[in-house]
Design an enzyme around this catalytic site. Structure first.
Site, PDB file in Angstrom:
ATOM      1  N   ARG A  82      -0.058  -1.489   6.604  1.00  0.00           N
ATOM      2  CA  ARG A  82      -0.282  -0.989   5.267  1.00  0.00           C
ATOM      3  C   ARG A  82       0.932  -1.251   4.397  1.00  0.00           C
ATOM      4  NH1 ARG A  82      -2.704   4.437   2.801  1.00  0.00           N
ATOM      5  NH2 ARG A  82      -1.367   4.578   0.992  1.00  0.00           N
ATOM      6  N   ASP A  94      -6.537   2.499   3.580  1.00  0.00           N
ATOM      7  CA  ASP A  94      -6.316   3.872   3.144  1.00  0.00           C
ATOM      8  C   ASP A  94      -7.316   4.752   3.898  1.00  0.00           C
ATOM      9  OD1 ASP A  94      -5.222   5.906   1.588  1.00  0.00           O
ATOM     10  OD2 ASP A  94      -6.654   5.606  -0.040  1.00  0.00           O
ATOM     11  N   ASP A  96      -8.404   8.710   4.235  1.00  0.00           N
ATOM     12  CA  ASP A  96      -8.244  10.043   3.646  1.00  0.00           C
ATOM     13  C   ASP A  96      -9.138  11.055   4.358  1.00  0.00           C
ATOM     14  OD1 ASP A  96      -6.545   9.175   1.600  1.00  0.00           O
ATOM     15  OD2 ASP A  96      -8.225   8.751   0.245  1.00  0.00           O
TER      16      ASP A  96
HETATM   17  N1  ROI Z   1     -10.954   2.601  -6.302  1.00  0.00           N
HETATM   18  C1  ROI Z   1     -11.944   2.267  -5.467  1.00  0.00           C
HETATM   19  N2  ROI Z   1     -13.044   1.661  -5.956  1.00  0.00           N
HETATM   20  N3  ROI Z   1     -11.876   2.518  -4.132  1.00  0.00           N
HETATM   21  C2  ROI Z   1     -10.781   3.135  -3.586  1.00  0.00           C
HETATM   22  O1  ROI Z   1     -10.753   3.365  -2.356  1.00  0.00           O
HETATM   23  C3  ROI Z   1      -9.724   3.510  -4.443  1.00  0.00           C
HETATM   24  N4  ROI Z   1      -8.619   4.147  -3.969  1.00  0.00           N
HETATM   25  C4  ROI Z   1      -7.625   4.520  -4.783  1.00  0.00           C
HETATM   26  C5  ROI Z   1      -7.663   4.273  -6.267  1.00  0.00           C
HETATM   27  C6  ROI Z   1      -6.459   3.440  -6.672  1.00  0.00           C
HETATM   28  C7  ROI Z   1      -7.635   5.618  -6.962  1.00  0.00           C
HETATM   29  N5  ROI Z   1      -8.859   3.572  -6.676  1.00  0.00           N
HETATM   30  C8  ROI Z   1      -9.839   3.226  -5.822  1.00  0.00           C
HETATM   31  O2  ROI Z   1      -6.578   5.138  -4.283  1.00  0.00           O
END
Ligand code: ROI
Length: 163
Positions: A82, A94, A96
């Site tokens: 990452r 990412d 979460d």
């Molecule tokens: N936008 C999209 N479409 N998907 C994401 O996973 C994502 N993750 C983020 C931010 C930059 C807010 N925008 C995102 O962290």
């Protein structure tokens, strides 16, 4: 405990990265991958000067505490090299914690449920796909959020073999 994990990637081979992240989750000795959504392509929310994202949601069963789960997710993120240059900028992977059964948490490191999940179509729609009956602790249903959340921003990909 049941937990939902939001997965996103917009650098490198995102499809392969998410597939591998799901495999890593399932390979963890204290995590069982119960199900996962299709992969969805979407425009970046927040800063627009970055590539489109690929997103998915996983439902897991885990004996890890929320904080230990967070650390396990960070270890998987790191395995995928990452790189994160700026806040809300592009990333290879990412992971979460969206919700964790029976938990609300508000610390510097971790907020559960995820503070922005309800306003993010790329979270709401994939999660609805795997858990259409899900209701938040405050009584709001995922079904209701889905009716409020624009789906046209999402491009659902063909299913791929993960495990
Ligand atoms: N936008 C999209 N479409 N998907 C994401 O996973 C994502 N993750 C983020 C931010 C930059 C807010 N925008 C995102 O962290």
């Amino acid at each position: 405990m049941i937990s939902y994990i939001g997965i996103g990637s917009n650098l490198g081979d995102s499809k392969q990265t998410i597939r591998s992240a799901l495999q890593n989750l399932n390979a963890h000795s204290s995590i069982v991958l119960e199900s996962h959504s299709h992969f969805y392509q979407s425009k970046p929310h927040g800063p627009q000067d970055q590539p489109d994202y690929l997103n998915a949601v996983a439902k897991i069963n885990t004996s890890l505490s929320p904080l230990h789960l967070l650390h396990a997710l960070q270890a998987i993120e790191n395995e995928h090299d990452r790189v994160r240059t700026k806040h809300w900028g592009p990333r290879t992977l990412d992971l979460d914690i969206l919700v964790y059964e029976g938990q609300t948490l508000n610390t510097d490191h971790l907020t559960i449920p995820h503070p922005y999940m309800r306003e993010r179509p790329f979270v709401i729609h994939p999660m609805y796909e795997i858990s259409p009956d899900f209701v938040f602790d405050d009584g709001q249903s995922l079904a209701e959020l889905v009716t409020l959340s624009p789906k046209d921003e999402l491009n659902k990909l063909e299913p791929i073999d993960v495990l």
